[in-house]
Design a protein around this motif. Structure first.
Motif, PDB file in Angstrom:
ATOM      1  N   ASN A   6      13.206  -8.053   1.533  1.00 24.79           N
ATOM      2  CA  ASN A   6      13.747 -10.113   1.394  1.00 24.79           C
ATOM      3  C   ASN A   6      14.606 -10.557   2.251  1.00 24.79           C
ATOM      4  OD1 ASN A   6      14.781 -11.464  -1.267  1.00 24.79           O
ATOM      5  ND2 ASN A   6      16.788 -10.125  -0.781  1.00 24.79           N
ATOM      6  N   ASN A   7      15.378  -9.339   3.313  1.00 27.63           N
ATOM      7  CA  ASN A   7      16.393  -9.871   4.362  1.00 27.63           C
ATOM      8  C   ASN A   7      15.611 -10.059   5.074  1.00 27.63           C
ATOM      9  OD1 ASN A   7      18.505  -8.553   2.857  1.00 27.63           O
ATOM     10  ND2 ASN A   7      18.268  -6.454   4.099  1.00 27.63           N
ATOM     11  N   GLU A   8      14.068 -10.233   5.100  1.00 28.51           N
ATOM     12  CA  GLU A   8      13.083 -10.400   6.338  1.00 28.51           C
ATOM     13  C   GLU A   8      12.356 -11.955   6.472  1.00 28.51           C
ATOM     14  OE1 GLU A   8      12.709  -9.346   9.683  1.00 28.51           O
ATOM     15  OE2 GLU A   8      14.062  -7.861   8.970  1.00 28.51           O
ATOM     16  N   GLY A   9      12.630 -12.161   4.409  1.00 30.47           N
ATOM     17  CA  GLY A   9      12.071 -13.542   3.842  1.00 30.47           C
ATOM     18  C   GLY A   9      10.120 -13.063   4.214  1.00 30.47           C
ATOM     19  N   ALA A  10      10.195 -12.144   4.035  1.00 27.68           N
ATOM     20  CA  ALA A  10       8.889 -11.775   3.541  1.00 27.68           C
ATOM     21  C   ALA A  10       8.862 -11.557   1.504  1.00 27.68           C
ATOM     22  CB  ALA A  10       8.357 -10.575   3.974  1.00 27.68           C
ATOM     23  N   ASP A  11       8.879 -12.890   1.940  1.00 26.12           N
ATOM     24  CA  ASP A  11       8.707 -13.446   0.227  1.00 26.12           C
ATOM     25  C   ASP A  11       7.641 -12.557  -1.106  1.00 26.12           C
ATOM     26  OD1 ASP A  11      10.482 -14.301   0.150  1.00 26.12           O
ATOM     27  OD2 ASP A  11      10.133 -16.565   0.369  1.00 26.12           O
ATOM     28  N   MET A  12       6.004 -12.984  -0.202  1.00 23.01           N
ATOM     29  CA  MET A  12       5.099 -12.459  -1.376  1.00 23.01           C
ATOM     30  C   MET A  12       5.480 -11.014  -1.295  1.00 23.01           C
ATOM     31  SD  MET A  12       2.659 -13.295  -3.407  1.00 23.01           S
ATOM     32  CE  MET A  12       1.789 -14.859  -2.916  1.00 23.01           C
ATOM     33  N   LEU A  13       5.147 -10.279   0.322  1.00 18.50           N
ATOM     34  CA  LEU A  13       5.682  -8.260   0.079  1.00 18.50           C
ATOM     35  C   LEU A  13       6.612  -8.223  -1.077  1.00 18.50           C
ATOM     36  CD1 LEU A  13       4.886  -6.346   1.196  1.00 18.50           C
ATOM     37  CD2 LEU A  13       6.515  -6.435   2.888  1.00 18.50           C
ATOM     38  N   ARG A  14       8.020  -8.844  -1.134  1.00 18.05           N
ATOM     39  CA  ARG A  14       8.826  -8.451  -1.730  1.00 18.05           C
ATOM     40  C   ARG A  14       7.913  -8.840  -2.998  1.00 18.05           C
ATOM     41  NH1 ARG A  14      11.753 -11.078  -5.055  1.00 18.05           N
ATOM     42  NH2 ARG A  14      11.149 -13.150  -4.216  1.00 18.05           N
ATOM     43  N   TYR A  15       7.353  -9.762  -3.453  1.00 19.50           N
ATOM     44  CA  TYR A  15       7.029 -10.063  -4.720  1.00 19.50           C
ATOM     45  C   TYR A  15       6.495  -9.059  -5.646  1.00 19.50           C
ATOM     46  CZ  TYR A  15       3.935 -11.293  -8.792  1.00 19.50           C
ATOM     47  OH  TYR A  15       4.011 -10.915 -10.157  1.00 19.50           O
ATOM     48  N   PHE A  16       5.586  -7.815  -4.529  1.00 22.16           N
ATOM     49  CA  PHE A  16       3.849  -6.757  -4.677  1.00 22.16           C
ATOM     50  C   PHE A  16       5.516  -5.618  -4.929  1.00 22.16           C
ATOM     51  CE2 PHE A  16       1.096  -9.289  -3.316  1.00 22.16           C
ATOM     52  CZ  PHE A  16      -0.087  -9.784  -4.180  1.00 22.16           C
ATOM     53  N   ILE A  17       6.096  -5.959  -4.430  1.00 23.08           N
ATOM     54  CA  ILE A  17       6.964  -4.263  -3.827  1.00 23.08           C
ATOM     55  C   ILE A  17       8.259  -4.611  -5.151  1.00 23.08           C
ATOM     56  CG2 ILE A  17       9.228  -3.519  -2.928  1.00 23.08           C
ATOM     57  CD1 ILE A  17       7.680  -4.313   0.662  1.00 23.08           C
ATOM     58  N   GLU A  18       8.161  -5.436  -5.419  1.00 20.44           N
ATOM     59  CA  GLU A  18       9.034  -5.947  -7.040  1.00 20.44           C
ATOM     60  C   GLU A  18       8.093  -5.285  -7.855  1.00 20.44           C
ATOM     61  OE1 GLU A  18      11.961  -6.262  -9.684  1.00 20.44           O
ATOM     62  OE2 GLU A  18      12.520  -5.922  -7.682  1.00 20.44           O
ATOM     63  N   MET A  19       7.206  -5.382  -7.849  1.00 16.96           N
ATOM     64  CA  MET A  19       6.337  -5.499  -9.259  1.00 16.96           C
ATOM     65  C   MET A  19       5.799  -3.946  -9.063  1.00 16.96           C
ATOM     66  SD  MET A  19       5.925  -7.537 -11.071  1.00 16.96           S
ATOM     67  CE  MET A  19       6.998  -8.712 -10.710  1.00 16.96           C
ATOM     68  N   ALA A  20       5.445  -3.434  -8.559  1.00 14.89           N
ATOM     69  CA  ALA A  20       5.478  -1.682  -8.538  1.00 14.89           C
ATOM     70  C   ALA A  20       6.842  -1.184  -8.543  1.00 14.89           C
ATOM     71  CB  ALA A  20       5.155  -0.949  -6.529  1.00 14.89           C
ATOM     72  N   TYR A  21       8.076  -1.901  -8.247  1.00 11.23           N
ATOM     73  CA  TYR A  21       9.399  -1.390  -8.095  1.00 11.23           C
ATOM     74  C   TYR A  21       9.911  -1.324 -10.323  1.00 11.23           C
ATOM     75  CZ  TYR A  21      14.065  -0.679  -9.395  1.00 11.23           C
ATOM     76  OH  TYR A  21      15.614  -0.226  -9.251  1.00 11.23           O
ATOM     77  N   VAL A  22       9.280  -2.468 -10.840  1.00  5.82           N
ATOM     78  CA  VAL A  22       9.214  -2.629 -11.854  1.00  5.82           C
ATOM     79  C   VAL A  22       8.557  -1.739 -12.846  1.00  5.82           C
ATOM     80  CG1 VAL A  22       8.665  -4.282 -14.162  1.00  5.82           C
ATOM     81  CG2 VAL A  22      10.396  -4.739 -12.312  1.00  5.82           C
ATOM     82  N   GLU A  23       6.832  -1.224 -12.631  1.00  4.80           N
ATOM     83  CA  GLU A  23       5.851  -0.612 -12.983  1.00  4.80           C
ATOM     84  C   GLU A  23       7.085   0.659 -12.414  1.00  4.80           C
ATOM     85  OE1 GLU A  23       1.472   0.859 -14.180  1.00  4.80           O
ATOM     86  OE2 GLU A  23       2.599  -1.575 -13.882  1.00  4.80           O
ATOM     87  N   ALA A  24       6.666   1.166 -11.505  1.00  4.43           N
ATOM     88  CA  ALA A  24       7.399   2.444 -11.568  1.00  4.43           C
ATOM     89  C   ALA A  24       8.981   2.609 -13.060  1.00  4.43           C
ATOM     90  CB  ALA A  24       8.121   2.815 -10.220  1.00  4.43           C
ATOM     91  N   GLY A  25       9.387   1.891 -12.785  1.00  2.00           N
ATOM     92  CA  GLY A  25      10.528   1.805 -13.865  1.00  2.00           C
ATOM     93  C   GLY A  25       9.980   2.156 -15.384  1.00  2.00           C
ATOM     94  N   ASP A  26       9.120   0.928 -15.625  1.00  2.00           N
ATOM     95  CA  ASP A  26       8.270   1.450 -16.996  1.00  2.00           C
ATOM     96  C   ASP A  26       7.536   3.103 -17.232  1.00  2.00           C
ATOM     97  OD1 ASP A  26       9.479  -1.456 -17.254  1.00  2.00           O
ATOM     98  OD2 ASP A  26       6.549  -2.128 -17.290  1.00  2.00           O
ATOM     99  N   ILE A  27       7.262   3.602 -15.995  1.00  2.00           N
ATOM    100  CA  ILE A  27       6.020   4.684 -16.553  1.00  2.00           C
ATOM    101  C   ILE A  27       7.353   5.718 -16.465  1.00  2.00           C
ATOM    102  CG2 ILE A  27       5.110   6.143 -15.011  1.00  2.00           C
ATOM    103  CD1 ILE A  27       3.902   4.513 -13.648  1.00  2.00           C
ATOM    104  N   LEU A  28       8.629   5.418 -16.243  1.00  2.00           N
ATOM    105  CA  LEU A  28       9.897   6.648 -16.866  1.00  2.00           C
ATOM    106  C   LEU A  28      10.160   6.689 -17.712  1.00  2.00           C
ATOM    107  CD1 LEU A  28      12.096   6.134 -12.550  1.00  2.00           C
ATOM    108  CD2 LEU A  28      10.734   8.533 -13.865  1.00  2.00           C
ATOM    109  N   ALA A  29      10.634   5.144 -17.871  1.00  2.00           N
ATOM    110  CA  ALA A  29      11.431   5.083 -19.300  1.00  2.00           C
ATOM    111  C   ALA A  29      10.276   4.907 -21.029  1.00  2.00           C
ATOM    112  CB  ALA A  29      11.081   3.138 -19.247  1.00  2.00           C
ATOM    113  N   GLY A  30       9.070   5.318 -20.290  1.00  6.56           N
ATOM    114  CA  GLY A  30       7.917   5.501 -21.333  1.00  6.56           C
ATOM    115  C   GLY A  30       7.019   4.481 -21.553  1.00  6.56           C
ATOM    116  N   ILE A  31       7.580   3.402 -20.749  1.00  7.56           N
ATOM    117  CA  ILE A  31       6.774   2.105 -21.582  1.00  7.56           C
ATOM    118  C   ILE A  31       5.994   2.210 -21.090  1.00  7.56           C
ATOM    119  CG2 ILE A  31       6.644  -0.163 -21.273  1.00  7.56           C
ATOM    120  CD1 ILE A  31       9.992   0.057 -20.953  1.00  7.56           C
TER     121      ILE A  31
END
Length: 84
Positions: A34-59
């Motif tokens: 995000n700080n580097e302005g790499a929007d597409m990279l930030r988006y993919f990392i965000e998707m992985a972050y959300v996926e990891a949260g969903d796994i931890l929550a049992g979703i």
């Protein structure tokens, strides 16, 4: 005498601990992207972050292996004649 020093075995980590650690690292990588302005990279990392949260929550399951794709199992019927 053995020249190699004996290293203590590391405690086994659970999948939950590993996913939590991965999620924490993804949060840090997301900030860097995000700080580097790499929007597409930030988006993919965000998707992985959300996926990891969903796994931890049992979703979501930890893995989709063996579950198959129900759409693949659907038989296809020949189109036959098309009437206009």
């Amino acid at each position: 005498m053995n020249s190699k020093s004996a290293k203590p075995a590391l405690p086994p980590h659970t999948a939950e601990e590993n996913i939590a650690y991965t999620r924490q690292m993804l949060a840090e990588l997301r900030t860097v992207a995000n700080n580097e302005g790499a929007d597409m990279l930030r988006y993919f990392i965000e998707m992985a972050y959300v996926e990891a949260g969903d796994i931890l929550a049992g979703i979501r399951p930890l893995s989709i292996r063996g579950q198959g794709d129900p759409a693949i199992a659907m038989p296809l019927k020949p189109a036959g004649k098309v009437k206009f």
